[in-house]
Design a protein around this motif. Structure first.
Motif, PDB file in Angstrom:
ATOM      1  N   GLY A 129       0.748  -1.152   0.110  1.00 51.37           N
ATOM      2  CA  GLY A 129      -0.056  -0.004  -0.034  1.00 51.37           C
ATOM      3  C   GLY A 129       0.760   1.139  -0.220  1.00 51.37           C
ATOM      4  N   GLY A 130       1.957   1.112  -0.294  1.00 53.28           N
ATOM      5  CA  GLY A 130       2.795   2.376  -0.176  1.00 53.28           C
ATOM      6  C   GLY A 130       2.629   3.405  -0.985  1.00 53.28           C
ATOM      7  N   ASP A 131       2.050   2.964  -2.232  1.00 50.41           N
ATOM      8  CA  ASP A 131       1.928   3.601  -3.554  1.00 50.41           C
ATOM      9  C   ASP A 131       0.528   4.219  -2.920  1.00 50.41           C
ATOM     10  N   LEU A 132      -0.391   3.747  -2.319  1.00 50.74           N
ATOM     11  CA  LEU A 132      -1.793   4.406  -2.025  1.00 50.74           C
ATOM     12  C   LEU A 132      -1.470   5.447  -0.941  1.00 50.74           C
ATOM     13  N   VAL A 133      -0.505   4.996  -0.038  1.00 50.52           N
ATOM     14  CA  VAL A 133      -0.362   6.131   1.034  1.00 50.52           C
ATOM     15  C   VAL A 133       0.279   7.273   0.388  1.00 50.52           C
ATOM     16  N   ALA A 134       1.156   7.003  -0.549  1.00 47.31           N
ATOM     17  CA  ALA A 134       1.950   8.368  -1.285  1.00 47.31           C
ATOM     18  C   ALA A 134       0.846   9.346  -2.100  1.00 47.31           C
ATOM     19  N   ARG A 135      -0.304   8.623  -2.151  1.00 51.12           N
ATOM     20  CA  ARG A 135      -1.226   9.438  -3.102  1.00 51.12           C
ATOM     21  C   ARG A 135      -2.543  10.030  -2.197  1.00 51.12           C
ATOM     22  N   TYR A 136      -2.929   9.280  -1.010  1.00 52.52           N
ATOM     23  CA  TYR A 136      -3.842   9.546  -0.172  1.00 52.52           C
ATOM     24  C   TYR A 136      -3.452   9.755   1.327  1.00 52.52           C
ATOM     25  N   GLY A 137      -2.089   9.726   1.480  1.00 47.48           N
ATOM     26  CA  GLY A 137      -1.615  10.047   2.854  1.00 47.48           C
ATOM     27  C   GLY A 137      -1.895  11.479   3.612  1.00 47.48           C
ATOM     28  N   LEU A 138      -1.247  11.485   4.575  1.00 52.12           N
ATOM     29  CA  LEU A 138      -1.743  12.780   5.518  1.00 52.12           C
ATOM     30  C   LEU A 138      -0.799  13.910   4.945  1.00 52.12           C
ATOM     31  N   PRO A 139      -1.568  14.930   4.565  1.00 49.95           N
ATOM     32  CA  PRO A 139      -0.648  15.962   3.816  1.00 49.95           C
ATOM     33  C   PRO A 139       0.007  17.089   4.783  1.00 49.95           C
ATOM     34  N   GLU A 140       0.766  17.933   4.260  1.00 50.13           N
ATOM     35  CA  GLU A 140       1.186  19.030   4.972  1.00 50.13           C
ATOM     36  C   GLU A 140       0.034  19.518   5.918  1.00 50.13           C
ATOM     37  N   GLY A 141       0.464  20.126   7.109  1.00 49.17           N
ATOM     38  CA  GLY A 141      -0.682  20.736   7.901  1.00 49.17           C
ATOM     39  C   GLY A 141      -1.392  19.785   8.693  1.00 49.17           C
ATOM     40  N   SER A 142      -1.186  18.540   8.701  1.00 51.23           N
ATOM     41  CA  SER A 142      -1.804  17.504   9.338  1.00 51.23           C
ATOM     42  C   SER A 142      -0.838  17.204  10.727  1.00 51.23           C
ATOM     43  N   ASP A 143      -1.664  16.761  11.734  1.00 51.90           N
ATOM     44  CA  ASP A 143      -1.039  16.917  12.974  1.00 51.90           C
ATOM     45  C   ASP A 143      -1.861  15.800  14.044  1.00 51.90           C
ATOM     46  N   LEU A 144      -1.533  15.024  14.284  1.00 48.70           N
ATOM     47  CA  LEU A 144      -2.189  13.723  15.113  1.00 48.70           C
ATOM     48  C   LEU A 144      -2.707  14.502  16.304  1.00 48.70           C
ATOM     49  N   GLY A 145      -1.679  15.388  16.683  1.00 51.89           N
ATOM     50  CA  GLY A 145      -1.904  16.124  18.069  1.00 51.89           C
ATOM     51  C   GLY A 145      -2.820  17.303  17.922  1.00 51.89           C
ATOM     52  N   ALA A 146      -3.376  17.486  17.106  1.00 53.22           N
ATOM     53  CA  ALA A 146      -4.387  18.558  16.707  1.00 53.22           C
ATOM     54  C   ALA A 146      -5.700  17.924  16.410  1.00 53.22           C
ATOM     55  N   LEU A 147      -5.660  16.498  16.187  1.00 51.73           N
ATOM     56  CA  LEU A 147      -7.032  15.984  16.034  1.00 51.73           C
ATOM     57  C   LEU A 147      -7.842  15.977  17.518  1.00 51.73           C
ATOM     58  N   GLY A 148      -9.499  16.159  17.307  1.00 51.97           N
ATOM     59  CA  GLY A 148     -10.360  16.257  18.610  1.00 51.97           C
ATOM     60  C   GLY A 148     -11.569  16.174  18.124  1.00 51.97           C
ATOM     61  N   LYS A 149     -12.393  16.988  18.779  1.00 49.06           N
ATOM     62  CA  LYS A 149     -13.843  16.903  18.389  1.00 49.06           C
ATOM     63  C   LYS A 149     -14.125  17.091  17.103  1.00 49.06           C
ATOM     64  N   GLY A 150     -14.922  16.261  16.231  1.00 49.16           N
ATOM     65  CA  GLY A 150     -15.202  16.643  15.138  1.00 49.16           C
ATOM     66  C   GLY A 150     -14.517  15.654  14.095  1.00 49.16           C
ATOM     67  N   ASP A 151     -13.353  15.355  14.517  1.00 46.35           N
ATOM     68  CA  ASP A 151     -12.688  14.487  13.739  1.00 46.35           C
ATOM     69  C   ASP A 151     -12.798  12.690  13.959  1.00 46.35           C
ATOM     70  N   ALA A 152     -12.438  12.149  13.035  1.00 42.35           N
ATOM     71  CA  ALA A 152     -12.718  10.539  13.106  1.00 42.35           C
ATOM     72  C   ALA A 152     -11.450   9.962  12.967  1.00 42.35           C
ATOM     73  N   ILE A 153     -11.006   9.057  13.782  1.00 43.67           N
ATOM     74  CA  ILE A 153      -9.800   8.243  13.531  1.00 43.67           C
ATOM     75  C   ILE A 153     -10.088   7.073  13.247  1.00 43.67           C
ATOM     76  N   LEU A 154     -10.132   6.132  12.384  1.00 40.07           N
ATOM     77  CA  LEU A 154     -10.392   4.734  12.131  1.00 40.07           C
ATOM     78  C   LEU A 154      -9.170   3.815  11.801  1.00 40.07           C
ATOM     79  N   VAL A 155      -9.100   2.944  12.904  1.00 36.30           N
ATOM     80  CA  VAL A 155      -7.896   1.863  12.924  1.00 36.30           C
ATOM     81  C   VAL A 155      -8.350   0.577  12.618  1.00 36.30           C
ATOM     82  N   ILE A 156      -7.767  -0.059  11.487  1.00 31.97           N
ATOM     83  CA  ILE A 156      -8.098  -1.350  11.222  1.00 31.97           C
ATOM     84  C   ILE A 156      -6.861  -2.245  11.118  1.00 31.97           C
ATOM     85  N   ALA A 157      -7.042  -3.566  11.627  1.00 27.07           N
ATOM     86  CA  ALA A 157      -6.026  -4.429  11.543  1.00 27.07           C
ATOM     87  C   ALA A 157      -4.735  -3.939  12.106  1.00 27.07           C
ATOM     88  N   SER A 158      -4.804  -3.542  13.254  1.00 26.81           N
ATOM     89  CA  SER A 158      -3.468  -3.115  13.938  1.00 26.81           C
ATOM     90  C   SER A 158      -3.527  -2.998  15.545  1.00 26.81           C
TER      91      SER A 158
END
Ligand SMILES: Cc1cc2nc3c(=O)[nH]c(=O)nc-3n(C[C@H](O)[C@H](O)[C@H](O)COP(=O)(O)O)c2cc1C
Ligand code: SF4
Ligand code: FES
Lengths: 419, 829, 173
Positions: free
Chosen positions: B375-404
């Motif tokens: 999936g590295g090719d997919l992450v390169a296309r649909y990954g987390l772009p500039e300006g993203s920060d896991l530390g900024a996620l909060g109310k109103g955001d969803a995080i889905l974790v599968i198979a990990s």
């Protein structure tokens, strides 16, 4: 007709039996509040009565209830039955001998803030009382005074006993809440206050056993009746625990404002072997010492008057000290108590009580110099106003006041002088 | 935007968000209020009382609600009768704070004196001496001498192991509870606590093993005294002797920023040696934390077993040869190779990988990524772009974790998602078995192994949503921003390809590709798996046959022969084998040429994290003179083939790479070294505030651009599925454990007691059906291998499968049917 | 296997019912009282069992045991004879009472008697200041006050306990 309001069991044999309690007007107040009073009315009644907390701080009870917000639920009421202040043994007598009046009071307070589950936090040493209260609660459930839809109203209430396990600090209300939550009994930061975020982060009222025990008669007889006792600002009666150098130690129920002299000499039978009185502690081991002058003996025991002596009434645990008592010994005893009971959370209390105890041991062992006495004083002052809760502050009271008033007792021990 | 509040601290006005506490507000304008118990990453507790300051508040006319004014027109300010703790008091409008008055300085002195009454003052032999908050604050604010009698000091235990990794000195502890609070509040491992009370309070651990937490090392950074030290560093050096080099952890895809502390040592022949690894602040990556693997699994770099010379097979033996001889031979073999297969691992740097690809392509070879995850090719296309920060996620955001099992696969991500959930983000966990993330999730979905795609597809627009999933799906769809993490729990390459595609389709379907805090994150097995994809490596569906049929196999930083007997056989089948490695691995033993490579500690390089952040690591120690970095080895082979590749300066090698990999445009070593101010301010002389971890002065890294192309990745139709279990057999599913038995972990002997064992975990009912004893020895047989192992019963494992931890000795890279029999019985073949 | 749960299923259910289901941790103190009753101290197994029931770590349980004085994590004397020597009691002769009691028993404070049955301890105020000297007996899952004591009455109390223990032992055999 009983003279007593709180210690009614002294007039009525077997008052700890439900049948007897009911025959003597028991749970009429309870029925009245649940079936005919709005919570707000009840809170107003408590305010009008002027009832102040009997646990130490003397905070107006009705006002405390009114702080509970009605947009956050559930609410809890917790009876503070930790009674661990050296010299205090009033709640124990009430719970042992007049348990239903206490429980009825806890139930009334619960209704006032519409709590559906309330707790009585007993110090672990009150194991027997805990067993007894559990039995009484079961009887009340069976009799329909506790449970769901009481008196066919929407109101439901359950009481639970939670036993401590040996920790004075759990009398401090936020440490007590931590303890019920299954944590170390260490005080919380305030704000938020328990009235807003208390037990399980829910609004919680914490009242002393004696405070609660006042409620059934107040509901039955009204605020004006209550104010017939005591003083304007400190209305009502109070159970005074009298101990130390007196001939007749014990609990005495007296109107607030009764002078020390009456308690110590008239009721308490005076000082053993005719010795002279030296000092009084009015609030147990946490007290600033009051020099037992004639004027002091004539001081009325109410919150304001005792405060004017530079001391405080606290839970009205009057410990009498006579001329045979060395204040350096006394300070050593109280300091060891606080050192043992310090929860360790904040630096000044944890380290200060340890340090003071060390110096006092040295003084009492004859290994100190006058400089150590000065050091003791500065260490105590160094703790003041810096602690997280009142325990640390309490620990300095007997030390500072005895050094201020009876310094010679300490100097009599220095430089190798022995008793 | 929170409401801003203006107050005055020591006559300086400062404006900060509502809710800020006084010490933080002061810090913002460079006023240092000393603290011990307060830590900017934890809730204030107000215990130590060191931060007492004078606080005044504007007076208000009770009747009118208007502020009261002095005659000169300034607002009247009322100061309380007591000092207040700056660490617990939130700022308020018009507040006036004094931090330098006589009252404040004497209170500070008093508290410090109190702390010192119990302190052993053994600074000359204390590991913290030189970087000790208590020492520093005492020098700055404390009393000149103690009035306490030293002969009455209490003496307590020293050198007490809380576990084998962390030691406690009871005398030094000042009971600030930072460690206890970190363990319970920050990382949810309440495995240390206080025992007793009052002055007798002492830190203890009842867990087995002691101090059982993969984050334990962080407590030694935030402990404001020398009470907690790591077994790795204690008595190792004085802090002022240490030099530091910025680095990046390559054990997992988070890319935690590190500082490597080194010192000259006799044991290294007077050369510098690594003394410890510390966290380096990067608020967008690891904040100030690292896991114990990152902190303690570095000893492989200094292992005595490292290769130190090129080797060439002569007859039956590998013999020492010169670099030129080995390089010439390699180049000649590669030039004339019918089919070159280059196999590389995700531990290598971008420069290494780029050069390997360049050489491979000139001879039309295949550049294969050694991985079980796609999936590295997919992450390169649909990954987390500039300006993203896991530390900024909060109310109103969803995080889905599968198979990990994120806690084990990428601990710091686990931590950051846990925090995001606490801030109000909708955390959705989809996994076949319980993991440590579940507790913090708003929704947990269980599916049987092999049903990943079917489960995940329910979240796609227009999907038929089963009744049971309606709540979670609508919560997901209602979110403003969406981040999807996928891992490889129970998956091989096919399986993870299907999951990656479906997850990418899910991200794509929201139409927010390229917007901050929206994107796909792969929980890669290695620190630079993403970089390997980006540089042009792809995994192979049939690795064994690719290897077997290779004319020349060129393996860099991988050990297929050590991992799997089938691959060992395949390696033996290849005509000629070239290996670049740190150790004489199983594959190297079978090779014809072996090049001694350099570890991350000895060289420069860049790696790309799972969040698409390129980061740079610096050399910390001197390499062995006869080793070379991987990028140089391949470049030197390339030179011999007529390629112009950079052989000595990695920054130039990166520039060459950037030209060919568009998403890396603009990435260069200068930019990677840029820093910006971060909050909390951290790691200066006032390390009492945040701990002894390092400030970041060598680079925060650069986020990659997305290879955004607007192409719908199309969800997979179905999962790769599970192989049918044989009668009397079951399916082994591979799972990842943080502390495995990989080649980069084993040399850190300190960790040995905590490594995952060759143990199959299965449900008691599965064991019963197979007639296996609880916790017994078994023989596991599949395909053409048999291994001896132990089993462990665990009700959390789904029935019918057995969990086989990766890199512990099970050659399981994808779900696999196997026979498991008690060791006493004869295994069925 | 949760041994505690197996031994006291109804008691534990009743304890848990007192607190909101999401705050099981509240049960830790009552469970410790329960678990301590029979062996007289908190065994490591009990700590593990309680941690499991309350959903907290065994370290957190150990922390509670360490904080509160009425929990013991080591076996030391079947009956803890806890004499209050705090200031109000001391003003009424408690220190002297303790000293003589120890002398008569031939033990020091904190040391168990030869038969391992008793350990004399000094404790802080027990809310019985007016009836000093006094002590409490903690053991066999019970806690009983004995007030207005003399050394002779105290020794009689200990004798009665010794007999009770002997009878219980015989019952077991
Ligand atoms: C160290 C400390 C110990 C205390 N102990 C008790 C106690 O044993 N019983 C009690 O009722 N209040 C005690 N208090 C007071 C309580 O914190 C609280 O003020 C009281 O229970 C409130 O009830 P009231 O308003 O009815 O008095 C203590 C306070 C401190 C600081
Ligand atoms: S060990 Fe360190 S961090 Fe933990 S309480 Fe003691 S001083 Fe604080
Ligand atoms: S009380 Fe504020 S830093 Fe400790």
């Amino acid at each position: 007709m009983s003279e007593y309001i709180l210690l009614r069991h002294r007039d009525i044999p077997d008052l700890d039996r439900l049948k007897v309690y009911l025959k003597n007007g028991g749970f009429e107040a309870w029925k009245k509040v649940v079936t005919s009073m709005e919570p707000a009315e009840l809170i107003q009644l408590a305010k009008d009565s002027g009832l102040r907390g009997r646990g130490g701080a003397g905070f107006p009870t009705g006002m405390k209830w009114s702080f509970v917000p009605n947009n956050l639920w559930p609410h809890y009421v917790v009876a503070n039955a930790d009674e661990s202040e050296p010299g205090t043994f009033k709640d124990r007598e009430i719970m042992e001998s007049n348990p239903f009046q206490f429980l009825e009071g806890l139930m009334i307070a619960s209704y006032a803030v519409q709590a559906q589950n309330s707790y009585a936090y007993l110090r672990g040493e009150f194991w027997q009382i805990g067993l007894k209260l559990n039995q009484k609660i079961a009887e009340l459930e069976k009799a329909g005074f506790l449970g769901d839809n009481l008196f066919d109203t929407k109101y439901s209430l359950r009481l639970h006993v939670h036993m401590g396990a040996g920790a004075y600090i759990c009398g401090e209300e936020t440490a007590l809440l931590e303890s019920i939550e299954g944590k170390l009994g260490q005080p919380r930061l305030r704000p938020p206050f328990p009235a807003v975020a208390g037990l399980y982060a829910s609004p919680t009222v914490i009242n002393n056993v004696e405070t609660l025990t006042n409620l059934p008669p107040i509901v039955q007889n009204g605020a004006t009746w209550f104010r017939e006792h005591g003083t304007e600002k400190s209305p009502g009666v109070k159970v005074f625990s009298l101990s130390g150098c007196v001939n007749k130690p014990g609990n005495y129920e007296l109107p607030l404002g009764t002078p020390f002299r009456k308690l110590i000499y008239e009721l308490g039978g005076g000082i053993p072997e005719g010795r002279a009185i030296k000092a009084i502690m009015a609030a147990g081991a946490s007290s600033a010492l009051i020099s037992a002058t004639e004027a002091a003996l004539d001081t009325p025991m109410d919150y304001e008057s005792v405060a004017n002596l530079g001391a405080s009434l606290g839970s009205a645990s009057v410990i009498v000290l006579d001329e045979s008592v060395s204040m350096s010994w006394l300070a050593q005893k109280t300091t060891h108590f606080f050192k043992h009971e310090s929860c360790g959370k904040c630096t000044p209390c944890r380290e200060g009580t340890y340090w003071m105890a060390h110096i006092l041991d040295r003084i009492e062992d004859g290994g100190a110099s006058a400089k150590d006495v000065d050091l003791l004083f500065t260490v105590a002052r160094q703790m003041q106003n810096k602690c997280l809760c009142a325990l640390g502050e309490f620990s300095t009271q007997p030390v500072v006041s005895s050094l201020e008033k009876f310094r010679s007792d300490f100097l009599a021990r220095v430089d190798g002088q022995t008793r | 935007m929170p409401k801003m509040v203006t107050l005055t601290i020591d006559n300086h006005p400062v404006t900060v968000p509502q809710g800020t506490v006084v010490v933080d507000a002061a810090k913002k304008i460079g006023v240092d209020i000393p603290v011990f118990c307060y830590h900017p990453k934890m809730e204030p507790v107000g215990m130590c009382r060191l931060c007492l300051v004078e606080i005044g508040r504007p007076m208000v006319d009770r009747a009118t609600g208007q502020p009261l004014m002095n005659e000169d027109g300034t607002p009247k300010v009322q100061f309380g009768p007591k000092l207040e703790t700056g660490c617990t008091t939130p700022v308020s409008e018009g507040m006036v704070v004094h931090t330098q008055t006589d009252g404040v300085t004497s209170a500070r002195k008093d508290i410090l004196e109190f702390l010192l009454t119990s302190h052993p003052l053994d600074c000359p032999v204390c590991d913290k001496g030189g970087e000790c908050p208590l020492q520093n604050l005492t020098m700055r604010h404390g009393p000149g001498n103690s009035r306490f009698l030293f002969d009455e000091k209490q003496h307590l235990g020293k050198n007490i192991p809380l576990g084998e990794l962390i030691y406690l000195d009871r005398e030094r502890c000042i009971q600030c509870a930072r460690c206890v609070r970190f363990q319970s509040d920050v990382v949810d491992d309440p495995v240390i606590g206080f025992y007793n009370r009052g002055r007798k309070l002492e830190i203890m651990s009842n867990s087995t093993p002691g101090f059982d937490s993969i984050f334990s090392g962080n407590t030694t950074d935030i402990c404001p005294v020398g009470a907690l030290t790591t077994a790795d560093f204690r008595f190792g050096a004085r802090p002022w002797e240490l030099k530091s080099a910025a680095s990046i952890c390559t054990h997992c895809p988070v890319g935690c920023n590190l500082t490597v502390n080194v010192r000259r040592e006799a044991k290294s022949g007077g050369d510098v040696a690594i003394k410890r690894i510390m966290p380096r602040q990067n608020e967008s990556v690891n904040e100030i934390w690292i896991c114990d693997k990152g902190r303690m699994a570095y000893h492989y770099a200094e292992s005595k077993e490292r290769l130190t010379s090129p080797l060439v097979r002569k007859g039956a033996d590998l013999q020492l040869v010169s670099w030129d001889e080995a390089l010439d031979l390699a180049a000649e073999k590669i030039r004339s190779a019918g089919q070159l297969v280059t196999l590389a691992g995700g531990r290598l740097s971008n420069e290494d990988l780029f050069n390997l690809v360049q050489v491979t392509q000139t001879v039309n070879g295949r550049a294969l990524l050694y991985t079980h995850m796609a999936g590295g090719d997919l992450v390169a296309r649909y990954g987390l772009p500039e300006g993203s920060d896991l530390g900024a996620l909060g109310k109103g955001d969803a995080i889905l974790v599968i198979a990990s099992d994120l806690h084990q696969e990428a601990p710091v991500w686990w931590l950051r998602l846990k925090q995001a959930a606490k801030r109000g983000a909708e955390l959705i966990v989809l996994n076949p078995r319980e993991t440590r993330l579940d507790k913090f999730a708003g929704h947990v979905v269980r599916y049987p192994y092999g049903q990943e795609v079917e489960t995940l597809s329910a979240f796609l627009p227009g999907a038929q949503v089963p009744e049971a999933l309606q709540g979670v799906v609508s919560a997901f769809q209602a979110a403003e921003n969406v981040v999807v993490f996928y891992g490889s729990e129970g998956l091989g390459l096919d399986g993870s390809q299907a999951v990656a595609q479906t997850a990418a389709a899910l991200v794509f379907s929201r139409g927010k590709t390229g917007q901050p805090n929206n994107g796909l994150v792969a929980v890669w097995p290695n620190g630079n798996t993403q970089g390997a994809w980006d540089m042009g490596f792809k995994p192979s569906a049939d690795l064994a046959s690719a290897v077997r049929t290779a004319d020349v196999l060129w393996a860099a930083a991988v050990d297929p022969a050590g991992d799997d007997p089938a691959l060992a056989e395949a390696v033996d089948g290849a005509n000629f084998v070239i290996v670049q490695e740190l150790f004489l691995s199983e594959t190297a033993r079978r090779a014809d040429i072996v090049f001694p490579a350099q570890s991350f500690a000895e060289r420069e390089g860049t790696v790309t994290s799972g969040e698409l952040r390129v980061q740079r690591y610096y050399p910390a120690i001197r390499p062995d003179a006869n080793t070379r970095p991987d990028f140089a080895i391949s470049a030197q082979i390339g030179l011999r083939l007529g390629l112009k590749l950079e052989t000595s300066v990695p920054s130039l090698a990166l520039l060459q790479a950037v030209e060919k990999v568009p998403t890396y445009t603009g990435v260069n070593y200068q930019r990677l070294a840029e820093v910006a101010e971060q909050w909390p301010i951290f790691g200066r002389k006032d390390m009492y505030y945040g701990g002894t971890g390092y400030a970041n002065s060598q680079g925060l890294g650069v986020k990659l651009a997305l290879a955004a192309d607007g192409i719908n990745p199309h969800a997979a139709k179905e999962s790769a599925g599970m192989p049918p279990a044989a009668v009397n057999g079951l399916v082994l599913v591979p799972v990842t454990r943080l502390l495995d038995r990989g080649a980069t972990v084993m040399p850190s002997t300190l960790l040995h007691q905590r490594l995952a064992d060759k143990v199959l975990q299965l449900h008691p009912r599965t064991a019963e059906k197979l007639g296996l004893n609880a916790d017994g020895d078994v023989v596991v047989a599949a395909n053409n291998w048999t291994v001896e192992a132990r089993i462990q019963l665990d009700e959390k494992v789904p029935v019918g499968v057995a969990l086989a931890p990766r890199s512990t000795g099970f050659p399981v890279s994808a779900p696999l049917a196997a026979a498991v029999t008690s060791r006493v019985a004869v295994p069925e073949v | 296997m949760n041994e505690l749960l197996a031994k006291y299923p109804t008691e534990i259910k009743a304890i848990l019912a007192k607190y909101p289901p999401e705050f099981k941790r509240s049960a830790v103190m009552p469970l410790l009282h329960l678990a301590q009753g029979d062996p007289g101290y908190i065994t490591p197994q009990a700590m593990q069992d309680i941690a499991e029931i309350c959903g907290i770590s065994i370290t957190e349980v150990g922390s509670i045991v360490g904080f509160y004085t009425l929990y013991y994590d080591k076996p030391l004397g079947r009956y803890h004879i806890q004499v209050c020597t705090d200031m109000p009691c001391a003003l009424r002769g408690a220190d002297k009472f303790l000293k003589e009691l120890c002398e008569r028993l031939g033990v020091k404070v904190g040391e168990p008697t030869a038969d391992g049955l008793f350990v004399i301890e000094e404790v802080m105020c027990l809310a019985a200041c007016h009836r000093a000297p006094m002590f409490q007996v903690h053991g066999d899952g019970d806690l009983v006050y004995h007030e207005h004591q003399t050394v002779d009455t105290a020794l009689a109390v200990l004798d009665a306990l010794r007999q009770k223990a002997a009878v219980a032992e015989e019952g077991k055999e």
